[in-house]
Design a protein around this motif. Structure first.
Motif, short mmCIF file in Angstrom:
data_model
loop_
_atom_site.label_atom_id
_atom_site.label_comp_id
_atom_site.label_asym_id
_atom_site.label_seq_id
_atom_site.Cartn_x
_atom_site.Cartn_y
_atom_site.Cartn_z
N ALA A 1 0.78 -1.27 0.13
CA ALA A 1 0.08 -0.08 0.06
C ALA A 1 0.82 1.17 -0.04
O ALA A 1 0.66 2.47 -0.97
N ALA B 1 -0.22 4.93 -1.40
CA ALA B 1 -1.59 4.94 -0.79
C ALA B 1 -0.99 5.54 0.63
O ALA B 1 0.05 5.40 1.21
N VAL C 1 -1.81 4.72 4.22
CA VAL C 1 -2.54 3.76 5.28
C VAL C 1 -3.03 4.46 6.58
O VAL C 1 -2.53 5.47 7.22
N ILE D 1 -6.89 2.03 3.87
CA ILE D 1 -6.15 3.14 3.17
C ILE D 1 -7.12 4.40 2.96
O ILE D 1 -8.32 4.20 2.85
#
Length: 125
Positions: free
Chosen positions: A34, A39, A41, A60
């Protein structure tokens, strides 16, 4: 019309038992994928089953990554759902293929929210 989100459903095959059955490694791989995909988190939770298997989700800002493993079969089911244009779900899938040492991956993308009206509509039930 543009989709609200992109949802990749991936089947990971021929993964090592030890990798798919290790709670901390599965967690680390998912969170790192991620992050490496760009992204943000928010939270994550993972659970180890007995006698084997791991399930978990990484929440996310852009949506989520989820997994369930069958180590005895060398198989993992993975979902990567992202909203907006900032994060490409395929990037996370490519990272996960490497980190789970998958021999092969079959995946498809589903556009989510294609028929959602762009204005708010009041509905009475």
């Amino acid at each position: 019309m543009r989709a609200l989100g992109r949802h990749v459903l991936a089947e990971f095959y021929d993964c090592p038992f030890e990798v798919l059955n290790d709670l901390k490694q599965v967690e680390r791989n998912m969170v790192q994928a991620a992050l490496d995909a760009g992204a943000e988190v928010r939270e994550f939770v993972f659970h180890k089953f007995s006698p084997q298997g791991v399930s978990g989700v990484v929440v996310i800002s852009e949506s989520h990554l989820a997994i369930h493993t069958w180590p005895e079969l060398g198989y993992a089911s993975v979902d990567v759902f992202t909203c907006g244009d900032r994060v490409d779900p395929w990037d996370a899938c490519k990272i996960l293929k490497e980190s789970f040492q998958a021999g092969s991956v079959e995946a498809q993308e589903i556009a989510r929210g294609m028929n959602v009206p762009l204005h708010k509509v009041a509905v009475n039930f």
